[in-house]
Design a protein around this motif. Structure first.
Motif, PDB file in Angstrom:
ATOM      1  N   SER A  26       0.820  -1.214   0.000  1.00 29.50           N
ATOM      2  CA  SER A  26       0.000   0.000   0.000  1.00 29.50           C
ATOM      3  C   SER A  26       0.856   1.267   0.000  1.00 29.50           C
ATOM      4  O   SER A  26       0.413   2.331  -0.456  1.00 29.50           O
ATOM      5  CB  SER A  26      -0.948   0.009   1.202  1.00 29.50           C
ATOM      6  OG  SER A  26      -0.238   0.136   2.425  1.00 29.50           O
ATOM      7  N   GLU A  27       2.101   1.153   0.482  1.00 32.52           N
ATOM      8  CA  GLU A  27       3.006   2.295   0.491  1.00 32.52           C
ATOM      9  C   GLU A  27       3.800   2.411  -0.813  1.00 32.52           C
ATOM     10  O   GLU A  27       4.660   3.276  -0.938  1.00 32.52           O
ATOM     11  CB  GLU A  27       3.967   2.196   1.676  1.00 32.52           C
ATOM     12  CG  GLU A  27       3.304   2.380   3.030  1.00 32.52           C
ATOM     13  CD  GLU A  27       2.843   3.811   3.267  1.00 32.52           C
ATOM     14  OE1 GLU A  27       3.500   4.741   2.754  1.00 32.52           O
ATOM     15  OE2 GLU A  27       1.815   4.000   3.944  1.00 32.52           O
ATOM     16  N   GLY A  28       3.530   1.505  -1.757  1.00 33.25           N
ATOM     17  CA  GLY A  28       4.130   1.631  -3.077  1.00 33.25           C
ATOM     18  C   GLY A  28       5.381   0.826  -3.321  1.00 33.25           C
ATOM     19  O   GLY A  28       5.998   0.957  -4.391  1.00 33.25           O
ATOM     20  N   PHE A  29       5.794  -0.015  -2.393  1.00 31.62           N
ATOM     21  CA  PHE A  29       6.977  -0.845  -2.622  1.00 31.62           C
ATOM     22  C   PHE A  29       6.666  -1.855  -3.720  1.00 31.62           C
ATOM     23  O   PHE A  29       5.702  -2.609  -3.630  1.00 31.62           O
ATOM     24  CB  PHE A  29       7.363  -1.566  -1.327  1.00 31.62           C
ATOM     25  CG  PHE A  29       8.536  -2.494  -1.476  1.00 31.62           C
ATOM     26  CD1 PHE A  29       9.785  -2.003  -1.832  1.00 31.62           C
ATOM     27  CD2 PHE A  29       8.400  -3.860  -1.271  1.00 31.62           C
ATOM     28  CE1 PHE A  29      10.876  -2.847  -1.968  1.00 31.62           C
ATOM     29  CE2 PHE A  29       9.487  -4.718  -1.395  1.00 31.62           C
ATOM     30  CZ  PHE A  29      10.725  -4.208  -1.746  1.00 31.62           C
ATOM     31  N   ASN A  30       7.501  -1.885  -4.763  1.00 35.74           N
ATOM     32  CA  ASN A  30       7.244  -2.808  -5.869  1.00 35.74           C
ATOM     33  C   ASN A  30       8.357  -3.822  -6.078  1.00 35.74           C
ATOM     34  O   ASN A  30       8.463  -4.430  -7.148  1.00 35.74           O
ATOM     35  CB  ASN A  30       6.971  -2.041  -7.167  1.00 35.74           C
ATOM     36  CG  ASN A  30       8.088  -1.073  -7.530  1.00 35.74           C
ATOM     37  OD1 ASN A  30       9.122  -1.034  -6.867  1.00 35.74           O
ATOM     38  ND2 ASN A  30       7.859  -0.300  -8.579  1.00 35.74           N
TER      39      ASN A  30
END
Length: 420
Positions: A26-30
């Motif tokens: 949800s915090e954008g770590f990909n």
């Protein structure tokens, strides 16, 4: 800056680990997110195991943190039925039980805790239970149903939260219950004798028998089945089943073998972490039951074994792993449901830390709020069958303001006005 080619590994498939994985996405770590769980079940929440699911009021699917498809949909690699056997901090790798070696950039230990065992004869008999995992709960629930149907006896070692909640469930099913507890009241080391007596009276009113000031020394049986439980003062209690509920120990072996700093058992045990939930290794974090965190608001180190700590600690650790500014300062919180009593507790007030207890409401009717104070400052509060007061109680604790005990005890004085 977190790169897409980084790998974050989470060891432990409980609530803390699952919420950490959720937060990373949800915090954008990909980058890669790998969640290793030693159970064959996907991550689930533990409170229902001694509450709604144990009582048959909640179905099995309700205990899980995410739907089965969530992990694939969010590209979280879920390794079920796998253990992590070693951490190589220099190489930044973990070794799984099947020999697989995984390299990590950041590592989160959310290994939880395990029930403490009794070192006495008879613990290998059928009918001796612990309660920590979903499979434990399912076996215990079947046992309680059978005991209730056959007027059977359950002996519980320990009058902590798990012991009391299971006692309530057992009585609801119709089983006979005896609780053996070394301390003079239930919850003695959490609530002290004053409020512990409230729970003694509650359970006694529902037919539970207490044997205080004693410990189990032997579980006797015949043909592999439980027959009785003996105590160190010579008493013998008939039993068809025994629940060992004498607390939980943090699962620190992996961290210890990796050379991470630990906290002494006398101080609560666990993996030592700072307010960012970082261990003594800058690339290794810990959250949930296993983490003993420095609490910036309470100015002490705490290891909290409750649902809210896992729910909030996992996400906090995930954000810290991402390099965000984190100061994990949640006021400890837990809740319990027993018969028609519901309660919530906020704060930290072990015996010896407070010099006064103030109550507002009717203790006899079990509709009240209790406060533990030191030098006029609220250390902790517990609301029993009184609702929507957790936020002002926690505000009082955080404020460290001196309060007038008479106004604190007066239900007509809004709690919100006391922290000003």
């Amino acid at each position: 800056m977190v790169d897409a080619d980084q790998t974050f590994v989470i060891v432990g498939g409980g609530l803390a680990g699952a919420k950490a994985a959720e937060t990373l996405r949800s915090e954008g770590f990909n980058g890669r997110v790998i969640l290793v769980c030693d159970e064959h079940e996907r991550p689930y929440e533990r409170p229902p195991l001694s509450k709604g699911f144990l009582l048959g009021k909640a179905d099995r699917d309700s205990v899980f943190v995410h739907e089965p498809s969530w992990y694939a949909s969010n590209d979280v690699e879920l390794h079920l039925g796998q253990t992590v056997t070693a951490i190589d901090r220099d190489a930044h790798t973990v070794r799984l039980g099947d020999g697989t070696v995984i390299r990590y950039d950041k590592l989160l230990l959310a290994t939880g805790a395990e029930p403490r065992r009794l070192d006495i004869p008879g613990t290998g008999l059928a009918g001796v239970h612990h309660l920590r995992r979903l499979a434990h709960c399912e076996r215990l629930r079947d046992e309680l149903k059978a005991l209730g149907r056959d007027n059977g006896h359950l002996v519980i070692a320990g009058a902590g939260w798990i012991g009391l909640e299971v006692a309530a469930a057992a009585r609801t099913y119709g089983a006979e219950v005896t609780i053996v507890e070394a301390d003079p009241t239930p919850l003695h080391r959490v609530l002290g004798p004053e409020l512990g007596q409230v729970f003694a009276d509650l359970h006694a009113a529902h037919g539970v028998r207490f044997h205080f000031g004693a410990r189990l020394t032997e579980i006797t049986g015949q043909d592999g089945m439980v027959l009785a439980a003996r105590t160190d003062d010579g008493e013998e209690h008939p039993a068809h089943a025994v629940l060992v509920a004498i607390g939980a120990a943090p699962r620190t072996t992996l961290a210890e073998n990796a050379g991470l700093a630990l906290v002494d058992r006398a101080d609560g045990g666990g993996v030592a972490v700072d307010e960012t939930l970082r261990t003594s290794d800058p690339d290794v974090f810990a959250a949930g039951d296993v983490a003993a965190a420095h609490h910036p608001a309470l100015h002490t180190r705490l290891r909290v074994e409750h649902w809210a700590n896992a729910l909030n600690g996992g996400p906090a650790a995930a954000r810290a792993m991402l390099g965000q500014s984190v100061s994990y300062d949640r006021v400890p919180y837990f809740f319990s449901d027993q018969y028609d009593l519901g309660m919530e507790y906020s704060g930290w007030a072990p015996p010896g830390s407070y010099d006064q207890i103030v109550t507002r409401g009717d203790v006899g009717k079990r509709e009240f709020v209790a406060f533990w104070l030191k030098d006029g400052r609220v250390l902790a509060g517990m609301n029993v069958n009184v609702w929507d007061v957790t936020e002002p109680i926690q505000k009082l604790i955080r404020s460290r303001a001196q309060v007038d005990p008479e106004r604190l005890a007066d239900p007509s004085v809004p709690l919100e006005t006391l922290a000003a």
